[in-house]
Design a protein around this motif. Structure first.
Motif, PDB file in Angstrom:
ATOM      1  N   LEU A 178     -13.596 -10.486 120.421  1.00  0.00           N
ATOM      2  CA  LEU A 178     -13.333 -11.164 119.363  1.00  0.00           C
ATOM      3  C   LEU A 178     -11.707 -10.924 118.895  1.00  0.00           C
ATOM      4  O   LEU A 178     -11.274  -9.729 118.675  1.00  0.00           O
ATOM      5  CB  LEU A 178     -14.068 -10.967 118.080  1.00  0.00           C
ATOM      6  N   ARG A 179     -10.974 -11.900 118.457  1.00  0.00           N
ATOM      7  CA  ARG A 179      -9.316 -11.646 118.442  1.00  0.00           C
ATOM      8  C   ARG A 179      -9.155 -12.529 117.128  1.00  0.00           C
ATOM      9  O   ARG A 179      -9.748 -13.462 116.710  1.00  0.00           O
ATOM     10  CB  ARG A 179      -8.687 -12.048 119.519  1.00  0.00           C
ATOM     11  N   GLY A 180      -7.981 -12.233 116.554  1.00  0.00           N
ATOM     12  CA  GLY A 180      -7.310 -12.760 115.499  1.00  0.00           C
ATOM     13  C   GLY A 180      -8.169 -14.152 114.578  1.00  0.00           C
ATOM     14  O   GLY A 180      -8.828 -13.504 113.688  1.00  0.00           O
ATOM     15  N   TRP A 181      -8.056 -15.042 115.132  1.00  0.00           N
ATOM     16  CA  TRP A 181      -8.734 -16.400 114.352  1.00  0.00           C
ATOM     17  C   TRP A 181     -10.227 -15.995 114.619  1.00  0.00           C
ATOM     18  O   TRP A 181     -11.152 -16.739 113.739  1.00  0.00           O
ATOM     19  CB  TRP A 181      -8.283 -17.586 114.773  1.00  0.00           C
ATOM     20  N   ALA A 203     -12.741 -16.551 111.211  1.00  0.00           N
ATOM     21  CA  ALA A 203     -13.880 -17.516 111.512  1.00  0.00           C
ATOM     22  C   ALA A 203     -15.122 -16.693 111.125  1.00  0.00           C
ATOM     23  O   ALA A 203     -16.137 -17.114 110.399  1.00  0.00           O
ATOM     24  CB  ALA A 203     -13.840 -18.293 112.726  1.00  0.00           C
ATOM     25  N   VAL A 204     -15.377 -15.525 111.563  1.00  0.00           N
ATOM     26  CA  VAL A 204     -16.328 -14.844 111.413  1.00  0.00           C
ATOM     27  C   VAL A 204     -16.685 -14.372 110.084  1.00  0.00           C
ATOM     28  O   VAL A 204     -17.857 -14.716 109.482  1.00  0.00           O
ATOM     29  CB  VAL A 204     -16.388 -13.512 112.358  1.00  0.00           C
ATOM     30  N   ALA A 205     -15.524 -14.256 109.518  1.00  0.00           N
ATOM     31  CA  ALA A 205     -15.691 -13.433 108.136  1.00  0.00           C
ATOM     32  C   ALA A 205     -16.245 -14.848 107.192  1.00  0.00           C
ATOM     33  O   ALA A 205     -16.830 -14.793 106.372  1.00  0.00           O
ATOM     34  CB  ALA A 205     -14.216 -12.891 107.483  1.00  0.00           C
ATOM     35  N   LEU A 206     -15.376 -15.829 107.301  1.00  0.00           N
ATOM     36  CA  LEU A 206     -15.390 -17.165 106.473  1.00  0.00           C
ATOM     37  C   LEU A 206     -16.831 -17.668 107.010  1.00  0.00           C
ATOM     38  O   LEU A 206     -17.598 -17.903 105.595  1.00  0.00           O
ATOM     39  CB  LEU A 206     -14.514 -18.132 106.772  1.00  0.00           C
ATOM     40  N   GLY A 207     -17.277 -17.504 108.025  1.00  0.00           N
ATOM     41  CA  GLY A 207     -18.573 -18.305 108.305  1.00  0.00           C
ATOM     42  C   GLY A 207     -19.758 -17.448 107.826  1.00  0.00           C
ATOM     43  O   GLY A 207     -20.874 -17.784 107.368  1.00  0.00           O
ATOM     44  N   ALA A 208     -19.753 -16.160 107.917  1.00  0.00           N
ATOM     45  CA  ALA A 208     -20.579 -15.414 107.249  1.00  0.00           C
ATOM     46  C   ALA A 208     -20.750 -15.496 105.914  1.00  0.00           C
ATOM     47  O   ALA A 208     -21.875 -15.478 105.300  1.00  0.00           O
ATOM     48  CB  ALA A 208     -19.999 -13.659 107.616  1.00  0.00           C
ATOM     49  N   VAL A 209     -19.757 -15.616 105.013  1.00  0.00           N
ATOM     50  CA  VAL A 209     -19.610 -15.902 103.656  1.00  0.00           C
ATOM     51  C   VAL A 209     -20.479 -17.169 103.635  1.00  0.00           C
ATOM     52  O   VAL A 209     -21.468 -17.472 102.561  1.00  0.00           O
ATOM     53  CB  VAL A 209     -18.311 -15.792 103.135  1.00  0.00           C
ATOM     54  N   ALA A 210     -20.096 -18.423 104.164  1.00  0.00           N
ATOM     55  CA  ALA A 210     -20.744 -19.800 103.984  1.00  0.00           C
ATOM     56  C   ALA A 210     -22.271 -19.386 104.447  1.00  0.00           C
ATOM     57  O   ALA A 210     -23.068 -20.010 103.856  1.00  0.00           O
ATOM     58  CB  ALA A 210     -20.098 -20.452 104.813  1.00  0.00           C
ATOM     59  N   LEU A 211     -22.488 -18.675 105.500  1.00  0.00           N
ATOM     60  CA  LEU A 211     -23.759 -18.430 105.878  1.00  0.00           C
ATOM     61  C   LEU A 211     -24.737 -17.982 104.898  1.00  0.00           C
ATOM     62  O   LEU A 211     -25.941 -18.233 104.489  1.00  0.00           O
ATOM     63  CB  LEU A 211     -24.033 -17.558 107.407  1.00  0.00           C
ATOM     64  N   VAL A 212     -24.247 -16.717 104.209  1.00  0.00           N
ATOM     65  CA  VAL A 212     -25.039 -16.112 103.293  1.00  0.00           C
ATOM     66  C   VAL A 212     -25.235 -17.112 102.044  1.00  0.00           C
ATOM     67  O   VAL A 212     -26.346 -16.982 101.309  1.00  0.00           O
ATOM     68  CB  VAL A 212     -24.315 -14.724 102.834  1.00  0.00           C
ATOM     69  N   LEU A 213     -23.909 -17.714 101.710  1.00  0.00           N
ATOM     70  CA  LEU A 213     -24.228 -18.554 100.350  1.00  0.00           C
ATOM     71  C   LEU A 213     -25.299 -19.554 100.748  1.00  0.00           C
ATOM     72  O   LEU A 213     -26.186 -19.907  99.642  1.00  0.00           O
ATOM     73  CB  LEU A 213     -22.836 -19.224  99.893  1.00  0.00           C
TER      74      LEU A 213
END
Length: 182
Positions: free
Chosen positions: A154-157, A161-171
């Motif tokens: 896993l690199r850069g973007w 994407a993992v961070a933003l997606g994880a937040v969206a997934l949890v919410l």
């Protein structure tokens, strides 16, 4: 079909057909992580990269990876079948069940139309892609004479994407749980 001539973009770079992997390379772990964390949107990128690589190998005129990606529901089976056919040609036979995997993938994506919590089951549609990708990775290893990026880290973007997606997934899951609790 593997043509004798290398694609035009590789000829300009001095690359032969044997220097290019026939399919998009990505590790199974990375495919699974990005599929879940990006809520299935990574599948569009996955399809596009595979079709782009196939277009380069086949030198087809009028070939549109973007169109095949946009209509992935109709083009997932042709992609899976191409992987299966090349596997059979290279190895004598293939264990990849393209039709069943395509049917399972489309059905799993249709689960998204169900009300919560059942709609969340569509997040696991990537499981059907794992079998195809494992076969594609094996073929890349067998057919590519030169070293190539196996796309394992896993690199850069990817991390963004993992961070933003994880937040969206949890919410999203929290919202689904709160609606079910009412």
């Amino acid at each position: 079909m593997i043509p004798a001539q290398p694609p035009a973009d590789s000829a300009a770079q001095g690359l032969s057909k044997a220097a290019l992997p026939p399919f998009f390379a990505v590790s199974l772990r990375k495919l699974a992580i990005l599929s879940v964390c990006m809520l299935g949107l990574y599948h569009l990128y996955w399809f596009y990269c595979h079709w782009r690589r196939i277009g380069a190998w086949s030198d087809a005129s009028g070939f549109s990876p973007a169109r095949r990606t946009l209509f992935f529901v109709f083009y997932c089976y042709p992609l899976f079948r191409r992987v299966r056919m090349l596997d059979a040609r290279v190895n004598g036979r293939s264990r990849l069940h393209a039709a069943w995997l395509a049917l399972g993938y489309v059905a799993a994506n249709l689960l998204d139309l169900l009300p919560d919590p059942f709609g969340w089951l569509s997040l696991f549609s990537f499981v059907f892609l794992l079998h195809v990708q494992a076969c594609a990775n094996r073929l890349n290893e067998q057919l590519c004479a030169a070293p190539f990026d196996r796309n394992e880290r896993l690199r850069g973007w990817n991390w963004a994407a993992v961070a933003l997606g994880a937040v969206a997934l949890v919410l999203g899951l929290a919202a689904a749980v709160s609606v079910m609790g009412r």
